[in-house]
Design a protein around this motif. Structure first.
Motif, PDB file in Angstrom:
ATOM      1  N   ALA A 399     -34.015  54.131  47.474  1.00 37.03           N
ATOM      2  CA  ALA A 399     -33.501  54.379  48.235  1.00 37.03           C
ATOM      3  C   ALA A 399     -33.162  53.057  48.968  1.00 37.03           C
ATOM      4  O   ALA A 399     -31.765  53.618  49.460  1.00 37.03           O
ATOM      5  N   CYS A 400     -34.042  52.771  50.244  1.00 33.75           N
ATOM      6  CA  CYS A 400     -33.716  52.084  50.919  1.00 33.75           C
ATOM      7  C   CYS A 400     -34.415  50.334  50.800  1.00 33.75           C
ATOM      8  O   CYS A 400     -33.332  49.799  51.464  1.00 33.75           O
ATOM      9  N   VAL A 401     -34.338  49.894  49.544  1.00 34.69           N
ATOM     10  CA  VAL A 401     -34.548  48.771  49.334  1.00 34.69           C
ATOM     11  C   VAL A 401     -33.653  48.513  47.825  1.00 34.69           C
ATOM     12  O   VAL A 401     -34.760  49.045  46.499  1.00 34.69           O
ATOM     13  N   THR A 402     -33.399  47.886  47.400  1.00 42.25           N
ATOM     14  CA  THR A 402     -32.245  47.217  46.065  1.00 42.25           C
ATOM     15  C   THR A 402     -33.240  46.655  44.899  1.00 42.25           C
ATOM     16  O   THR A 402     -33.236  46.399  44.026  1.00 42.25           O
ATOM     17  N   ASP A 403     -34.123  45.695  45.263  1.00 43.11           N
ATOM     18  CA  ASP A 403     -34.683  44.123  45.052  1.00 43.11           C
ATOM     19  C   ASP A 403     -35.837  44.788  43.712  1.00 43.11           C
ATOM     20  O   ASP A 403     -36.686  45.400  44.571  1.00 43.11           O
ATOM     21  N   PRO A 404     -35.054  45.190  42.652  1.00 47.10           N
ATOM     22  CA  PRO A 404     -36.841  45.744  41.763  1.00 47.10           C
ATOM     23  C   PRO A 404     -37.529  45.135  41.841  1.00 47.10           C
ATOM     24  O   PRO A 404     -38.719  45.617  41.450  1.00 47.10           O
ATOM     25  N   LYS A 405     -38.081  43.583  42.558  1.00 47.31           N
ATOM     26  CA  LYS A 405     -39.427  42.667  42.778  1.00 47.31           C
ATOM     27  C   LYS A 405     -39.832  43.722  44.308  1.00 47.31           C
ATOM     28  O   LYS A 405     -40.780  43.073  44.308  1.00 47.31           O
ATOM     29  N   ALA A 406     -39.333  44.331  44.719  1.00 49.05           N
ATOM     30  CA  ALA A 406     -39.895  45.279  45.557  1.00 49.05           C
ATOM     31  C   ALA A 406     -40.167  46.828  45.462  1.00 49.05           C
ATOM     32  O   ALA A 406     -39.375  47.514  44.903  1.00 49.05           O
ATOM     33  N   THR A 407     -41.549  47.038  44.789  1.00 49.08           N
ATOM     34  CA  THR A 407     -41.954  48.622  44.481  1.00 49.08           C
ATOM     35  C   THR A 407     -42.841  48.549  45.943  1.00 49.08           C
ATOM     36  O   THR A 407     -43.628  48.280  46.838  1.00 49.08           O
ATOM     37  N   THR A 408     -43.710  49.603  45.560  1.00 46.34           N
ATOM     38  CA  THR A 408     -44.876  50.426  46.513  1.00 46.34           C
ATOM     39  C   THR A 408     -46.236  49.869  46.881  1.00 46.34           C
ATOM     40  O   THR A 408     -46.090  49.624  47.455  1.00 46.34           O
ATOM     41  N   HIS A 409     -46.297  48.674  45.168  1.00 49.28           N
ATOM     42  CA  HIS A 409     -46.891  47.958  45.332  1.00 49.28           C
ATOM     43  C   HIS A 409     -47.019  46.595  46.194  1.00 49.28           C
ATOM     44  O   HIS A 409     -47.909  46.153  46.709  1.00 49.28           O
ATOM     45  N   SER A 410     -46.073  46.507  47.078  1.00 45.69           N
ATOM     46  CA  SER A 410     -45.494  45.311  48.243  1.00 45.69           C
ATOM     47  C   SER A 410     -46.359  46.075  48.726  1.00 45.69           C
ATOM     48  O   SER A 410     -46.290  44.750  49.886  1.00 45.69           O
ATOM     49  N   LEU A 411     -46.702  46.836  49.439  1.00 40.97           N
ATOM     50  CA  LEU A 411     -46.915  47.472  50.486  1.00 40.97           C
ATOM     51  C   LEU A 411     -48.609  46.159  50.483  1.00 40.97           C
ATOM     52  O   LEU A 411     -49.122  45.971  51.413  1.00 40.97           O
ATOM     53  N   ARG A 412     -49.147  46.450  49.747  1.00 41.01           N
ATOM     54  CA  ARG A 412     -50.278  45.631  49.218  1.00 41.01           C
ATOM     55  C   ARG A 412     -50.271  44.327  49.503  1.00 41.01           C
ATOM     56  O   ARG A 412     -50.950  43.482  50.068  1.00 41.01           O
ATOM     57  N   HIS A 413     -49.383  44.181  48.940  1.00 40.45           N
ATOM     58  CA  HIS A 413     -48.453  41.988  48.815  1.00 40.45           C
ATOM     59  C   HIS A 413     -48.374  42.065  50.304  1.00 40.45           C
ATOM     60  O   HIS A 413     -48.841  40.757  51.077  1.00 40.45           O
ATOM     61  N   LEU A 414     -47.926  42.956  51.321  1.00 37.82           N
ATOM     62  CA  LEU A 414     -47.693  42.888  52.841  1.00 37.82           C
ATOM     63  C   LEU A 414     -49.252  42.714  53.639  1.00 37.82           C
ATOM     64  O   LEU A 414     -48.998  41.986  54.732  1.00 37.82           O
ATOM     65  N   MET A 415     -49.984  43.727  53.074  1.00 41.70           N
ATOM     66  CA  MET A 415     -51.247  43.415  53.699  1.00 41.70           C
ATOM     67  C   MET A 415     -51.861  41.954  53.365  1.00 41.70           C
ATOM     68  O   MET A 415     -52.685  40.907  54.453  1.00 41.70           O
ATOM     69  N   LYS A 416     -51.493  41.763  52.311  1.00 43.57           N
ATOM     70  CA  LYS A 416     -52.533  40.347  51.838  1.00 43.57           C
ATOM     71  C   LYS A 416     -51.581  39.414  53.052  1.00 43.57           C
ATOM     72  O   LYS A 416     -52.284  38.255  53.411  1.00 43.57           O
ATOM     73  N   ASP A 417     -50.630  39.246  52.527  1.00 41.35           N
ATOM     74  CA  ASP A 417     -49.428  38.257  53.947  1.00 41.35           C
ATOM     75  C   ASP A 417     -49.563  38.120  55.478  1.00 41.35           C
ATOM     76  O   ASP A 417     -49.918  37.793  56.627  1.00 41.35           O
ATOM     77  N   ARG A 418     -50.120  39.875  55.410  1.00 43.41           N
ATOM     78  CA  ARG A 418     -51.002  40.423  57.094  1.00 43.41           C
ATOM     79  C   ARG A 418     -52.366  39.814  57.676  1.00 43.41           C
ATOM     80  O   ARG A 418     -51.669  38.941  58.484  1.00 43.41           O
TER      81      ARG A 418
END
Length: 463
Positions: A399-418
């Motif tokens: 509902a907030c992000v239409t890009d199909p490559k962004a999913t709940t698992h993207s939080l884990r990818h974000l933490m890796k970048d952080r």
């Protein structure tokens, strides 16, 4: 006019479909929870297709019930069961046929023959015990159709004069199900789903030794019909594992696995792993968090907050037990480990993950809300619970992000970048995220020290 028939559903602009829930006891057999078939865009088209689709569904469930009541033993299965039954009677297979001169004095062989005669007597009457009054109609009619079990036992007692049958794909699947999958319902369903496609492609059960490379390609191409290459690669991995296990356990010397090095798409055309998902931006996380706080249930809010603050996998958080949350420790943390209600990805995924800031607050509230329950999130701490949590959170993400490559698992990818941006070393990142470094050294060191290292890394990342 409204269609008033069972298992039919109107889906807005998508048209009509046949939707039928699979009884829980049949879900493992069929490999799915629902039976869905499109019926067309119009009411008239749906009514026309409904009888055929409904009949097919009825047959599907009837066949599944037969399978649920116990699969029909294969030739190899009867052979194996016959040997096991003979062994229980004290007869083994590791002996040779006696010569004609030895038969009379071979006590083991004489005992075998008596056991076979006893089996035969169940189907062929003793005519000497029947009083002959010249009326043949009164004589018992022999039953010359012994059961498969008795036939297999008799053959085993006679040292299987017809030789050893060749195991088939179905034998390989059943062996893998018994020895590797066990009671894991998710893996059972996946195995059934994958081998349903294999059998569709091959047309029938096949002897393992008869499957060639061209057959394997036929299976791959059939799987690719309407499915992503990444999904087919996962399915092919299952088939490879089953056949490799069978080759080893059935002692198929010289046999090769035709599915080895078979890919759904050449590597130069396959989508790189790093492009399958992307990290969220911080603005996206803020937007999704605000929506979840307003629209989602409290337990989903807590799960999302802990995911955002730890970089854990969704199944690692949704499957936590209350006892896995240690908020009174000097370094508050959750313990991710294998238990009956949740499997973890691999050995290095077993770890302690610090709780900092909002994640610590969410964990405390979740423990209080769980009360005397065993699972921290009872609605999701069950088989298929992570999938339900993923679907529920996914609706808010989309509902907030239409890009199909962004999913709940993207939080884990974000933490890796952080962690990277904070200058945390690769080895310390792996401790936080439960990744394998490939080094023998990752098994060394105490839990307290690793927890302290992880806490220091997360504090830098979240600063």
């Amino acid at each position: 006019m409204k269609i008033d028939v069972k298992h039919i559903q109107k889906r807005g602009k998508a048209g009509w479909r046949y939707r039928r829930k699979i009884p829980e006891e049949l879900r493992t057999v069929l490999g799915k929870r629902e039976h869905l078939v499109p019926l067309g865009a119009t009411e008239q088209e749906a009514l026309r297709k409904y009888p055929r689709v409904h009949a097919e569904a009825e047959k599907l469930l009837a066949d599944a019930i037969k399978c649920a009541n116990g699969p029909t033993p294969t030739e190899w299965g009867h052979f194996r069961d016959g040997i096991a039954a003979a062994r229980k009677m004290g007869f083994r297979q590791d002996r040779d046929f006696p010569s004609l001169d030895e038969i009379e004095h071979d006590t083991d062989w004489q005992a075998r023959m008596k056991a076979v005669e006893k089996i035969v007597s169940k189907y062929v009457p003793d005519f000497d015990s029947v009083e002959d009054d010249d009326d043949d109609d009164d004589l018992p009619i022999p039953n010359f159709h012994p059961t498969e079990a008795d036939t297999a036992l008799a053959r085993a007692l006679l040292l299987n004069p017809n030789g050893t049958p060749v195991p088939t794909l179905e034998d390989a699947k059943r062996l893998y199900l018994k020895e590797r999958v066990g009671d894991d319902e998710t893996k059972q369903m996946e195995l059934e789903r994958v081998f349903k496609l294999v059998m569709e492609a091959l047309g029938k059960d096949r002897k393992l030794a008869s499957i060639k490379r061209e057959d394997a390609k036929e299976v791959r191409d059939h799987m690719l019909d309407g499915r992503k290459a990444s999904s087919v690669d996962r399915y092919l991995n299952v088939v490879r594992a089953v056949i490799n296990h069978a080759i080893r356990e059935f002692d198929l010397a010289g046999a090769t696995n035709p599915f080895m090095n078979l890919e759904a798409a050449p590597k130069d055309r396959a989508e790189p792993d790093k492009d399958k998902r992307r990290p969220f931006t911080l603005d996206e996380v803020a937007t999704i968090t605000a929506r979840i706080a307003y629209h989602a249930k409290t337990d989903l809010q807590h799960i999302w907050t802990i995911l955002n603050g730890t970089g854990c996998r969704l199944a690692e958080v949704s499957g936590l037990r209350v006892s896995d949350v240690n908020v009174d420790h000097a370094i508050p943390h959750i313990t991710v480990e294998w238990h009956d209600d949740r499997r973890i990805k691999n050995k290095v995924s077993r770890r302690n993950v610090p709780l900092i800031g909002d994640a610590l607050g969410a964990a405390k509230e979740a423990v209080k809300a769980a009360g005397k329950a065993t699972m921290l999130f009872p609605a999701y701490g069950r088989p298929r619970g992570p999938a339900s949590a993923s679907a529920a959170l996914g609706k808010h993400v989309r509902a907030c992000v239409t890009d199909p490559k962004a999913t709940t698992h993207s939080l884990r990818h974000l933490m890796k970048d952080r962690l990277r941006l904070a200058g945390v070393t690769k080895s310390d990142q792996d401790i936080v995220l439960g990744h394998s470094s490939g080094s023998v050294g990752e098994d060394y060191g105490g839990d307290e020290v690793r927890l302290a290292v992880a806490a220091r890394a997360l504090e830098k990342a979240l600063a």
